[in-house]
Design an enzyme around this catalytic site. Sequence first.
Site, mmCIF file in Angstrom:
data_model
loop_
_atom_site.group_PDB
_atom_site.id
_atom_site.type_symbol
_atom_site.label_atom_id
_atom_site.label_comp_id
_atom_site.label_asym_id
_atom_site.label_seq_id
_atom_site.Cartn_x
_atom_site.Cartn_y
_atom_site.Cartn_z
ATOM 1 N N PRO A 53 0.796 -1.216 0.000
ATOM 2 C CA PRO A 53 0.000 0.000 0.000
ATOM 3 C C PRO A 53 0.829 1.267 0.000
ATOM 4 C CG PRO A 53 -0.264 -1.194 2.071
ATOM 5 C CD PRO A 53 0.566 -2.033 1.177
ATOM 6 N N GLU A 54 0.645 2.088 -0.995
ATOM 7 C CA GLU A 54 1.235 3.422 -1.031
ATOM 8 C C GLU A 54 0.063 4.391 -0.889
ATOM 9 O OE1 GLU A 54 3.971 3.766 -4.371
ATOM 10 O OE2 GLU A 54 4.352 1.623 -4.285
ATOM 11 N N LYS B 244 1.105 7.864 3.832
ATOM 12 C CA LYS B 244 0.661 6.472 3.841
ATOM 13 C C LYS B 244 0.074 6.066 5.187
ATOM 14 C CE LYS B 244 4.700 5.589 0.934
ATOM 15 N NZ LYS B 244 5.930 4.775 0.813
ATOM 16 N N HIS C 233 -3.780 -14.677 10.282
ATOM 17 C CA HIS C 233 -2.986 -13.453 10.174
ATOM 18 C C HIS C 233 -3.705 -12.205 10.676
ATOM 19 C CE1 HIS C 233 0.105 -15.646 8.176
ATOM 20 N NE2 HIS C 233 -0.680 -15.999 7.189
ATOM 21 N N ARG D 65 2.869 -10.245 7.191
ATOM 22 C CA ARG D 65 4.280 -9.982 7.442
ATOM 23 C C ARG D 65 4.512 -9.372 8.821
ATOM 24 N NH1 ARG D 65 6.177 -9.546 2.045
ATOM 25 N NH2 ARG D 65 8.304 -9.083 2.593
ATOM 26 N N ARG E 209 16.807 -1.245 -3.689
ATOM 27 C CA ARG E 209 15.420 -1.526 -4.080
ATOM 28 C C ARG E 209 15.335 -2.021 -5.512
ATOM 29 N NH1 ARG E 209 12.983 1.735 -0.157
ATOM 30 N NH2 ARG E 209 14.185 1.051 1.622
#
Length: 276
Positions: free
Chosen positions: A2-3, A58, A91, A110, A262
């Site tokens: 998500p940005e 964000k 999760h 994560r 990156r």
Amino acid sequence: MPELPEVETVRQQLKPLIIGKKIVDISIIYDKIIKISNDEFKKKLIHQTFRDISRYGKYLLFELDDYTLVSHLRMEGKYYLRQSINELTKHEHVVFHLSNDMYLTYHDFRKFGTMELVKKGDEFLLDSLKKLGPEVNDTQLIPDRIYPKIKKSSRPIKSLLLDQSIMTGLGNIYVDETLFLAKIHPEKKGHQLSFEEVECILKSAKQVIQKAIDLGGTTIRSYQSTLGVDGRFQNELNVHTLVGKACSVCQEEIIKIKVGGRGTYLCPNCQRKESL
DNA sequence: ATCTATGCCTGGTGGC
DNA sequence: TGCCACCAGGCATAGA
């Protein structure tokens, strides 16, 4: 991942579903997500009612009566609205039991996401928020605001665009797309860029971000926003994830390199290192 | 001051 | 098939 556009999509989808709903109980299954003790978190939030959801960069800001819950989804965080706790999957780490007998759950396989709690009005005293630069989609943001910081840096432009203290909102996907539109090589150093190039980069970033917001964000890998609605921006990508594919402008093969650690996608023909 | 390296995590991938 | 090392990545923090 998500940005800004994905976080904005979550905000828009979640807001009408939880505004006016009171938190009647909270279950914390994995507590490293939250920055304070479980007891304090529960004590402060139980009996509070969701009044609004806003966003800066964000970060999602859940505004309650007396506190604001500041949530960052990092790469994989998602919110779900469940009708029963029997629907919980392995999760889902934080569960807010709401007054309408629904459950707002935070899902993050994560476990990278974070939740901070702050008195309403003190949001920008948080370390995480106070260092953020202007939002990329702010209509007031002009290139003069970011050019000085870029001009004096020897870091690659890709790294500078990912630096949230210069300007906030772009992540790895949209930086690649922005630099493709602007026809700038991601390894070009900040001090090598002219004002006109920075102007073009900002214009491209705004264009990419606005289009992504309009399309509900990008669904890449596992990322899917609330309620299972897929974003549609992935159909608009020009370079990101498209290694080996033909450039939509010149048909050259898209390549993948590493910049500042990156994964970075670009068209080696449209985005030349040596500029004219 | 400014930049680089590392840790946080887990599912997916590729090698054997 | 199973095991395992390795990778991705936003951000905080430690180190250079």
